[in-house]
Design a protein around this motif. Structure first.
Motif, mmCIF file in Angstrom:
data_model
loop_
_atom_site.group_PDB
_atom_site.id
_atom_site.type_symbol
_atom_site.label_atom_id
_atom_site.label_comp_id
_atom_site.label_asym_id
_atom_site.label_seq_id
_atom_site.Cartn_x
_atom_site.Cartn_y
_atom_site.Cartn_z
ATOM 1 N N ARG A 223 0.842 -1.199 0.000
ATOM 2 C CA ARG A 223 0.000 0.000 0.000
ATOM 3 C C ARG A 223 0.878 1.250 0.000
ATOM 4 O O ARG A 223 0.566 2.243 -0.667
ATOM 5 C CB ARG A 223 -0.921 -0.014 1.211
ATOM 6 N N ASP A 224 1.982 1.188 0.738
ATOM 7 C CA ASP A 224 2.917 2.306 0.773
ATOM 8 C C ASP A 224 3.484 2.578 -0.614
ATOM 9 O O ASP A 224 3.554 3.734 -1.058
ATOM 10 C CB ASP A 224 4.050 1.993 1.758
ATOM 11 N N ALA A 225 3.883 1.515 -1.313
ATOM 12 C CA ALA A 225 4.439 1.687 -2.667
ATOM 13 C C ALA A 225 3.426 2.331 -3.593
ATOM 14 O O ALA A 225 3.758 3.219 -4.397
ATOM 15 C CB ALA A 225 4.899 0.339 -3.210
ATOM 16 N N ALA A 226 2.159 1.893 -3.507
ATOM 17 C CA ALA A 226 1.117 2.450 -4.363
ATOM 18 C C ALA A 226 0.831 3.908 -4.018
ATOM 19 O O ALA A 226 0.706 4.763 -4.911
ATOM 20 C CB ALA A 226 -0.159 1.618 -4.233
ATOM 21 N N ASN A 227 0.739 4.207 -2.742
ATOM 22 C CA ASN A 227 0.425 5.582 -2.335
ATOM 23 C C ASN A 227 1.569 6.546 -2.628
ATOM 24 O O ASN A 227 1.333 7.710 -2.984
ATOM 25 C CB ASN A 227 0.062 5.614 -0.849
ATOM 26 N N ARG A 228 2.785 6.080 -2.500
ATOM 27 C CA ARG A 228 3.913 6.958 -2.834
ATOM 28 C C ARG A 228 3.975 7.210 -4.339
ATOM 29 O O ARG A 228 4.388 8.289 -4.783
ATOM 30 C CB ARG A 228 5.225 6.358 -2.324
ATOM 31 N N LEU A 229 3.575 6.210 -5.114
ATOM 32 C CA LEU A 229 3.506 6.420 -6.559
ATOM 33 C C LEU A 229 2.478 7.496 -6.884
ATOM 34 O O LEU A 229 2.741 8.393 -7.697
ATOM 35 C CB LEU A 229 3.142 5.105 -7.244
ATOM 36 N N ARG A 230 1.327 7.429 -6.235
ATOM 37 C CA ARG A 230 0.300 8.457 -6.430
ATOM 38 C C ARG A 230 0.817 9.824 -5.983
ATOM 39 O O ARG A 230 0.612 10.835 -6.676
ATOM 40 C CB ARG A 230 -0.957 8.117 -5.630
ATOM 41 N N LEU A 231 1.483 9.854 -4.837
ATOM 42 C CA LEU A 231 2.006 11.118 -4.306
ATOM 43 C C LEU A 231 3.030 11.721 -5.260
ATOM 44 O O LEU A 231 3.002 12.935 -5.539
ATOM 45 C CB LEU A 231 2.639 10.876 -2.927
ATOM 46 N N ASN A 232 3.917 10.902 -5.791
ATOM 47 C CA ASN A 232 4.938 11.402 -6.724
ATOM 48 C C ASN A 232 4.309 11.914 -8.012
ATOM 49 O O ASN A 232 4.774 12.920 -8.576
ATOM 50 C CB ASN A 232 5.951 10.299 -7.028
ATOM 51 N N ARG A 233 3.276 11.225 -8.489
ATOM 52 C CA ARG A 233 2.611 11.669 -9.713
ATOM 53 C C ARG A 233 1.917 13.012 -9.496
ATOM 54 O O ARG A 233 1.979 13.905 -10.351
ATOM 55 C CB ARG A 233 1.598 10.610 -10.171
ATOM 56 N N VAL A 234 1.257 13.156 -8.359
ATOM 57 C CA VAL A 234 0.608 14.437 -8.040
ATOM 58 C C VAL A 234 1.647 15.548 -7.929
ATOM 59 O O VAL A 234 1.463 16.649 -8.464
ATOM 60 C CB VAL A 234 -0.199 14.314 -6.728
ATOM 61 N N LYS A 235 2.750 15.250 -7.274
ATOM 62 C CA LYS A 235 3.811 16.243 -7.107
ATOM 63 C C LYS A 235 4.379 16.661 -8.465
ATOM 64 O O LYS A 235 4.591 17.864 -8.718
ATOM 65 C CB LYS A 235 4.923 15.673 -6.223
ATOM 66 N N ASP A 236 4.629 15.687 -9.339
ATOM 67 C CA ASP A 236 5.162 15.997 -10.668
ATOM 68 C C ASP A 236 4.187 16.867 -11.467
ATOM 69 O O ASP A 236 4.598 17.801 -12.167
ATOM 70 C CB ASP A 236 5.456 14.706 -11.439
ATOM 71 N N GLU A 237 2.901 16.562 -11.373
ATOM 72 C CA GLU A 237 1.914 17.368 -12.087
ATOM 73 C C GLU A 237 1.880 18.801 -11.564
ATOM 74 O O GLU A 237 1.785 19.761 -12.343
ATOM 75 C CB GLU A 237 0.525 16.722 -11.936
ATOM 76 N N LEU A 238 1.952 18.950 -10.249
ATOM 77 C CA LEU A 238 1.937 20.293 -9.657
ATOM 78 C C LEU A 238 3.185 21.083 -10.036
ATOM 79 O O LEU A 238 3.110 22.288 -10.330
ATOM 80 C CB LEU A 238 1.828 20.192 -8.136
ATOM 81 N N LEU A 239 4.337 20.414 -10.041
ATOM 82 C CA LEU A 239 5.582 21.094 -10.416
ATOM 83 C C LEU A 239 5.536 21.536 -11.876
ATOM 84 O O LEU A 239 6.003 22.635 -12.220
ATOM 85 C CB LEU A 239 6.780 20.171 -10.175
ATOM 86 N N ALA A 240 4.963 20.670 -12.732
ATOM 87 C CA ALA A 240 4.852 21.038 -14.146
ATOM 88 C C ALA A 240 3.910 22.222 -14.321
ATOM 89 O O ALA A 240 4.188 23.154 -15.098
ATOM 90 C CB ALA A 240 4.360 19.841 -14.947
ATOM 91 N N THR A 241 2.799 22.203 -13.590
ATOM 92 C CA THR A 241 1.858 23.322 -13.669
ATOM 93 C C THR A 241 2.492 24.596 -13.136
ATOM 94 O O THR A 241 2.314 25.692 -13.699
ATOM 95 C CB THR A 241 0.587 23.000 -12.860
ATOM 96 N N ARG A 242 3.253 24.461 -12.080
ATOM 97 C CA ARG A 242 3.932 25.633 -11.485
ATOM 98 C C ARG A 242 4.936 26.228 -12.466
ATOM 99 O O ARG A 242 5.047 27.467 -12.589
ATOM 100 C CB ARG A 242 4.653 25.209 -10.195
ATOM 101 N N ALA A 243 5.647 25.356 -13.185
ATOM 102 C CA ALA A 243 6.615 25.852 -14.164
ATOM 103 C C ALA A 243 5.912 26.599 -15.294
ATOM 104 O O ALA A 243 6.398 27.639 -15.768
ATOM 105 C CB ALA A 243 7.426 24.679 -14.720
#
Length: 295
Positions: A223-243
Motif C-alpha cells: 500500500r505504501d508503494a502504491a500511495n507513494r507512486l500516487r504522491l509522486n505523480r501528483v507532485k510531478d503534475e503540480l511542479l509542471a503546472t507551477r513551471a
C-alpha cells in the motif's frame, strides 16, 4: 485413512494453522526475492547494454523472476488450502459437539468411540429420533472426510519434486479482479493478494495505485508503494503546472501560483513525516489527513 469421530474431536487445528503460517512465510520470502532480483538487475542494461550475452543475462533474470514468483503462488496456495481445511475441521467439530449435546439432553446415550447412539429403556425416544441424530452425525463425518479428500487433491496440484523447478510460464494478469478488489472485504483482499504472482503485484501497484493504496487487507509495504507512486505523480503534475505558471507570468506571483506553492508545501511536509514509515492511506489534496504506520 478416513477421519473418525474421535479423530475429529482430537484434531489439532492449531498445529494446522502453524503449518499454514509457515507456508505463508515461505511465500512472502519468495515474494521478496522476486522484488530483490528485480531491483538488483534493473540497471543491467545500462551497465551491460549490448551483445548476445547481455540479452541472455536479461532474459535469464526475467525468467528467474517468473519461476520464483510461480513458486511463491504455489506456497501461498498450500497455506490457504491447509488453513481452509483447519476451518472445515473446526466447523465439523462444532457441529458434532452441538449434535451430541442435543442428543444427550434428549436422554440418549452417545458413544463416539464406538459410533453408537442408543436410547435407554427409561427414555421415551423413538427409533426415528435415534436414527435422525445418527444420520446427522454421519453427515458431519462425511463433510470432514470430503474436506480431507479435497484438500489432499488440491495440495497435490501444488507439489513439486525436489529436482523440479516451477515452470517459466506466467499466468495472465487479471485486471478485472484487481479492479474488483476495492469492493472486497479485507480478509478476501488478503487471501487474493497472497496468491497473486509477485510480478502481477508489481503491475497492479503501477497500474491501479488508487485501488491498491486503499485496500485495507493488503500488506502495508505494498500500500505504501502504491500511495507513494500516487504522491509522486501528483507532485510531478503540480511542479509542471507551477513551471508553466512561471513562464506565463514572467515570474510574477498570482493566486494560482500561491495555491500551487501551498499544495507543494503540504506534499513536502507529508514526505518529511512519512520518512521511515508506511504511507497506508492517501488522497490527493488531503495530504494532512494521510495515514501513516510504523515499519
Amino acid at each position: 485413512m478416513p477421519i473418525t469421530l474421535q479423530g475429529l474431536l482430537d484434531a489439532d487445528t492449531g498445529q494446522l494453522d502453524a503449518v499454514a503460517r509457515h507456508w505463508d512465510k515461505l511465500a512472502r520470502t519468495l515474494d521478496l526475492a522476486v522484488e530483490d532480483l528485480g531491483r538488483d538487475t534493473r540497471e543491467m542494461p545500462n551497465h551491460w547494454p549490448a551483445g548476445p550475452s547481455s540479452q541472455a543475462a536479461q532474459d535469464k533474470a526475467a525468467e528467474l523472476r517468473v519461476r520464483v514468483g510461480n513458486g511463491q503462488t504455489h506456497c501461498a496456495a498450500v497455506g490457504r488450502i491447509i488453513r481452509n481445511f483447519a476451518l472445515d475441521l473446526e466447523q465439523g467439530r462444532y457441529r458434532l459437539n452441538e449434535l451430541v449435546a442435543e442428543a444427550r439432553a434428549a436422554g440418549l446415550q452417545v458413544d463416539l468411540a464406538a459410533g453408537r447412539i442408543t436410547a435407554p429403556i427409561a427414555v421415551a425416544a423413538t427409533q426415528g429420533t435415534v436414527d435422525g441424530y445418527a444420520q446427522q452425525i454421519g453427515e458431519v463425518l462425511t463433510f470432514v472426510n470430503n474436506a480431507d479428500r479435497e484438500a489432499t487433491e488440491a495440495l497435490a496440484e501444488h507439489t513439486y519434486r525436489e529436482d523440479v523447478l516451477p515452470d517459466a510460464e506466467q499466468s495472465r494478469f487479471d485486471d478485472i479482479s484487481i479492479m474488483a478488489l476495492a469492493n472486497w472485504m479485507p480478509e478476501s483482499q488478503t487471501d487474493y493478494w497472497k496468491g497473486l504472482h509477485s510480478l502481477h503485484q508489481e503491475r497492479a501497484i503501477a497500474e491501479f495505485p488508487t485501488i491498491i493504496g486503499n485496500a485495507r487487507g493488503l500488506p502495508a509495504q505494498d500500500r505504501d508503494a502504491a500511495n507513494r507512486l500516487r504522491l509522486n505523480r501528483v507532485k510531478d503534475e503540480l511542479l509542471a503546472t507551477r513551471a508553466r505558471q512561471d513562464e506565463a507570468h514572467d515570474g510574477a506571483m498570482n493566486q494560482a501560483q500561491i495555491n500551487l506553492d501551498a499544495r507543494l508545501a503540504t506534499i513536502a511536509d507529508l514526505e518529511r513525516r512519512s520518512q521511515g514509515r508506511h504511507l497506508i492511506s492517501y488522497e490527493p489534496g488531503f495530504e494532512q489527513e494521510a495515514e501513516l504506520a510504523g515499519r
